[in-house]
Design a protein around this motif. Sequence first.
Motif, PDB file in Angstrom:
ATOM      1  N   SER A 193      -2.154  -4.856  -1.529  1.00  0.00           N
ATOM      2  CA  SER A 193      -2.392  -3.474  -1.102  1.00  0.00           C
ATOM      3  C   SER A 193      -3.681  -3.345  -0.295  1.00  0.00           C
ATOM      4  O   SER A 193      -3.781  -2.491   0.591  1.00  0.00           O
ATOM      5  CB  SER A 193      -2.457  -2.550  -2.320  1.00  0.00           C
ATOM      6  OG  SER A 193      -3.644  -2.748  -3.063  1.00  0.00           O
TER       7      SER A 193
ATOM      8  N   THR B 248       0.829  -1.208   0.000  1.00  0.00           N
ATOM      9  CA  THR B 248       0.000   0.000   0.000  1.00  0.00           C
ATOM     10  C   THR B 248       0.855   1.246   0.000  1.00  0.00           C
ATOM     11  O   THR B 248       0.629   2.196  -0.771  1.00  0.00           O
ATOM     12  CB  THR B 248      -0.924   0.012   1.233  1.00  0.00           C
ATOM     13  OG1 THR B 248      -1.600  -1.235   1.323  1.00  0.00           O
ATOM     14  CG2 THR B 248      -1.935   1.141   1.138  1.00  0.00           C
TER      15      THR B 248
ATOM     16  N   LEU C 162      -6.351  -2.144  -1.275  1.00  0.00           N
ATOM     17  CA  LEU C 162      -7.062  -0.935  -1.674  1.00  0.00           C
ATOM     18  C   LEU C 162      -8.263  -1.289  -2.548  1.00  0.00           C
ATOM     19  O   LEU C 162      -8.254  -2.308  -3.241  1.00  0.00           O
ATOM     20  CB  LEU C 162      -6.116  -0.006  -2.444  1.00  0.00           C
ATOM     21  CG  LEU C 162      -4.958   0.594  -1.647  1.00  0.00           C
ATOM     22  CD1 LEU C 162      -3.979   1.307  -2.580  1.00  0.00           C
ATOM     23  CD2 LEU C 162      -5.470   1.557  -0.583  1.00  0.00           C
TER      24      LEU C 162
END
Length: 222
Positions: free
Chosen positions: A188, A112, A190
Amino acid sequence: MRNASILSPSCEHEKALRRFVVGNILEKIDDNQPLKFFSELRPLTVVFVKLQFYESIKMPGLCRSIQEATVHISGTIESLRGKILKISTFGKCCTFLCVFGLPGDKRMDESTRVLDTAMRISDFFSENHMKLELVSIGITSGQVFCGVVGHPSRHDYTVVGSKVQMAARMLVLYPGLIACDEVTYSKSGLPSRFFKKLPDKEMNDAVTSEVMYEYLGRKKNP
């Protein structure tokens, strides 16, 4: 044999050369660890940054821009304990090989933070007019050989592996983008709206089995 390879030991020379050795490796050298213990397979995040300058830029200006770029990239990745392992120049191009996760530097949220760091680097060069035509960044994550390679009298500490080759190839396949592999995308954590799936392209004479993504950043996708 180069004369520098057969010089007598010198504290002055050693002190000067230590500035060009990665801090993680200096610690091992200071602990008198054998070189064979420096090499290992470990999970890393590899980042290639390629700066394509305009052909019209003169050599003095190019040198100043590369120096400024080096200082900025080094300072930006330092908070993540990232390291620049190699800087390569060819014509009006300059490529930086950066790694995250060397011994003592591993972080849980590495993927990330690396993506956000890549966006900050890209934004910096886009906002600061340095006579740059294109900024390309390739990011991969996975098992990589990191260790000492080369002749015993003239060796280097570097990273080698398919993930390194893939990150470098991304610069050519997806110019002007922040591209990452599927592993970095997944790790990540995300939201998918921060990414855009990239079209499959040939890599090393074969279509890679991994899906590639462009990282669009958080600000562009609130």
